[in-house]
Design an enzyme around this catalytic site. Sequence first.
Site, PDB file in Angstrom:
ATOM      1  N   TYR A   7       0.809  -1.218   0.000  1.00 24.93           N
ATOM      2  CA  TYR A   7       0.000   0.000   0.000  1.00 24.93           C
ATOM      3  C   TYR A   7       0.840   1.265   0.000  1.00 24.93           C
ATOM      4  O   TYR A   7       0.282   2.368  -0.025  1.00 24.93           O
ATOM      5  CB  TYR A   7      -0.927   0.006   1.226  1.00 24.93           C
ATOM      6  CG  TYR A   7      -0.147  -0.084   2.528  1.00 24.93           C
ATOM      7  CD1 TYR A   7       0.079  -1.320   3.135  1.00 24.93           C
ATOM      8  CD2 TYR A   7       0.405   1.044   3.112  1.00 24.93           C
ATOM      9  CE1 TYR A   7       0.815  -1.416   4.301  1.00 24.93           C
ATOM     10  CE2 TYR A   7       1.140   0.962   4.274  1.00 24.93           C
ATOM     11  CZ  TYR A   7       1.340  -0.280   4.869  1.00 24.93           C
ATOM     12  OH  TYR A   7       2.087  -0.355   6.027  1.00 24.93           O
ATOM     13  N   THR A   9       5.325   2.501  -0.348  1.00 24.39           N
ATOM     14  CA  THR A   9       6.473   2.731  -1.226  1.00 24.39           C
ATOM     15  C   THR A   9       6.759   1.563  -2.165  1.00 24.39           C
ATOM     16  O   THR A   9       7.530   1.729  -3.112  1.00 24.39           O
ATOM     17  CB  THR A   9       7.732   3.011  -0.388  1.00 24.39           C
ATOM     18  OG1 THR A   9       7.958   1.900   0.480  1.00 24.39           O
ATOM     19  CG2 THR A   9       7.562   4.280   0.426  1.00 24.39           C
ATOM     20  N   GLU A  75      11.253  -3.858   5.780  1.00 21.72           N
ATOM     21  CA  GLU A  75      10.217  -3.351   6.689  1.00 21.72           C
ATOM     22  C   GLU A  75      10.536  -3.613   8.158  1.00 21.72           C
ATOM     23  O   GLU A  75       9.734  -3.271   9.029  1.00 21.72           O
ATOM     24  CB  GLU A  75       8.853  -3.952   6.323  1.00 21.72           C
ATOM     25  CG  GLU A  75       8.462  -3.842   4.851  1.00 21.72           C
ATOM     26  CD  GLU A  75       8.389  -2.405   4.318  1.00 21.72           C
ATOM     27  OE1 GLU A  75       8.493  -1.448   5.112  1.00 21.72           O
ATOM     28  OE2 GLU A  75       8.238  -2.244   3.092  1.00 21.72           O
TER      29      GLU A  75
HETATM   30  N1  PCA Z   1       6.175  -0.151   2.212  1.00 20.99           N
HETATM   31  C1  PCA Z   1       5.266  -1.226   2.466  1.00 20.99           C
HETATM   32  C2  PCA Z   1       4.721  -0.924   3.811  1.00 20.99           C
HETATM   33  C3  PCA Z   1       4.862   0.536   3.949  1.00 20.99           C
HETATM   34  C4  PCA Z   1       5.762   0.951   2.894  1.00 20.99           C
HETATM   35  O1  PCA Z   1       6.081   2.067   2.583  1.00 20.99           O
HETATM   36  C5  PCA Z   1       4.219  -1.237   1.401  1.00 20.99           C
HETATM   37  O2  PCA Z   1       4.352  -0.559   0.379  1.00 20.99           O
HETATM   38  O3  PCA Z   1       3.214  -1.935   1.569  1.00 20.99           O
END
Ligand code: PCA
Length: 119
Positions: A7, A9, A75
């Site tokens: 959701y 980056t 993450e």
């Molecule tokens: N990257 C992960 C979690 C938050 C982010 O910036 C994503 O894109 O789901």
Amino acid sequence: MTLVFVYGTLKRDCSNHDFMAGQEFLGEARTAPGFRLYDLGGHPGMVVLPDDTDGVAGEIWAIDADCLARLDQLEGVAEGWYRREPVPLLAPFANRGIEAFVYPHDVTGRREVGPVWRE
Ligand code: PCA
């Protein structure tokens, strides 16, 4: 292969999308109500918010084990920064136990982004 809901980056055209190189995009998706995005400083955290009515928009990807390991590292899953856990999604991805990186920490003072992360 593992299906993940991204959701932030990791989405197409976003700053960490290179981590998805070689993986398969399956479609756009949305969570059920009860989730919202907050800006953690250039990247969003999706938090559980029981009174939310909109949910969060994102993408479903089928990824291999190497990619999953790289995402977990990115993450900070082992450190407890994000938690990878199943989230309820709307059709056509409902009831499939698809996981996302949920942010389990306090977001007091963070900017509320709403349902869509844009860069
Ligand atoms: N990257 C992960 C979690 C938050 C982010 O910036 C994503 O894109 O789901």
